[in-house]
Design an enzyme around this catalytic site. Structure first.
Site, PDB file in Angstrom:
ATOM      1  N   LYS A  69       0.836  -1.188  -0.121  1.00  0.00           N
ATOM      2  CA  LYS A  69      -0.005   0.046   0.043  1.00  0.00           C
ATOM      3  C   LYS A  69       0.783   1.283  -0.140  1.00  0.00           C
ATOM      4  CE  LYS A  69      -4.164  -1.792   2.204  1.00  0.00           C
ATOM      5  NZ  LYS A  69      -5.152  -1.616   3.073  1.00  0.00           N
ATOM      6  N   ASP A 105      -9.958   2.748   1.796  1.00  0.00           N
ATOM      7  CA  ASP A 105      -9.888   2.487   3.072  1.00  0.00           C
ATOM      8  C   ASP A 105     -10.528   3.322   3.922  1.00  0.00           C
ATOM      9  OD1 ASP A 105      -8.792  -0.361   2.581  1.00  0.00           O
ATOM     10  OD2 ASP A 105      -6.801   0.567   2.826  1.00  0.00           O
TER      11      ASP A 105
END
Ligand code: ATR
Length: 285
Positions: A69, A105
């Site tokens: 990420k 997210d």
């Protein structure tokens, strides 16, 4: 599949337990979109080649999960400002070779709260953990206007992140070491508690970060752990009279928002949730 099919997928390592393929493929089918979602196991040292492959193969979109990420950022052309502030990307959109990174997210977490009618603005929010997941959650809560306390086992990490958040959000975020005394203090007037640590995750599902006597309803408890679907933290919070939100909701919303970025279509959230729960239950058994 046909000559006009579009491909999306997820890169990570490990990847075999990802619920994203079942959620997205069911969603594409339901809406009648000629898309396919594929899991790709990509090792750390192959990340650059994987992103070059995304360009070369004209893959429309990717989700990015552990451990890529943060490391994926240098390979992208642009970053959405929120992803830039968080310093992590979980979704890439490929517009004719231009790759933009997003962080759903964070927006997925917020959406999961709002969907339940919980508006975090001016609320006292307590976030446990200072890792990748906590950073996305803490930042979006602070930006939305929550009064934030971050508690972490490693205090340095919490302090570092809290002072950075305070700086960019122009609102003070506090940091405390994660222990019983500090939890009791933070929870004495908390509205929202988020577990953004991995405590309670299978196979350690008998663990919980908070002793149940510390819950002081009215309180909303959000556990980002979705395996098991109902963690010990959520079971005990529910028994104490708190409102609870499962990590499945964040999983589903981060997926739904990625789906909308790739396709421009409204995501069938209810179906995606059913598919995620079905997949997780199979995995639990
Ligand atoms: P993620 O990207 O999923 O957030 P991470 O970056 O590895 O994963 O962060 C894991 C978080 O869970 C950290 O805040 C970690 O605390 P430390 O910073 O002290 O390592 C926390 N965590 C994991 N296991 C824990 C445990 N047994 N007790 C307390 N905190 C724990």
């Amino acid at each position: 599949m046909s000559g006009t099919s579009r491909i999306c997928g997820v890169i990570g390592d490990p990847i075999e337990h990802s619920m994203s393929p079942v959620m997205h493929n069911a969603a594409f089918e339901k809406i009648g979109l000629n898309y396919l979602y594929v899991p790709f196991r990509v090792k750390k040292e192959e990340l650059g080649k994987a992103i070059a492959g995304m360009r070369a193969l004209n893959i429309r979109g990717l989700n990015v999960t552990i451990p890529h990420k943060v490391a994926v950022i240098p390979f992208l052309d642009e970053l959405d400002p929120l992803a830039q502030r968080i310093g992590a990307v979980n979704t890439i959109v490929n517009d004719d070779g231009a790759l933009t990174g997003y962080n759903t997210d964070a927006t997925g977490f917020l959406q999961a709260l709002l969907e339940r009618g919980i508006e975090p603005r001016e609320k006292n929010a307590v976030v446990l953990g200072a890792g990748g997941a906590s950073r996305a959650i803490s930042l979006i809560l602070a930006e939305r206007g929550s009064n934030l306390i971050i508690l972490n086992r490693t205090w340095d990490k919490a302090t570092e992140y809290a002072s950075w958040i305070s700086q960019i959000c122009h609102r003070e975020a506090k940091a405390l070491k994660l222990n019983r005394e500090n939890l009791a203090r933070a929870l004495s007037n908390a509205d929202i508690l988020v577990n953004a640590t991995s405590i309670g995750m299978s196979p350690n599902s008998n663990e919980t970060p908070v002793s149940p006597d510390l819950f002081k309803p009215p309180l909303t408890v959000f556990d980002i752990v979705y395996n098991p679907i109902k963690t010990r933290l959520l079971r005990e919070a529910e028994a104490a009279g708190a409102e609870t939100i499962s990590g499945v909701d964040m999983l589903v919303w981060q997926g739904a928002l990625a789906f909308e970025l790739w396709t421009g279509a409204k995501a069938p959230v209810k179906l995606m949730r059913e598919e995620a729960i079905k997949g997780l239950k199979e995995y639990e058994n």
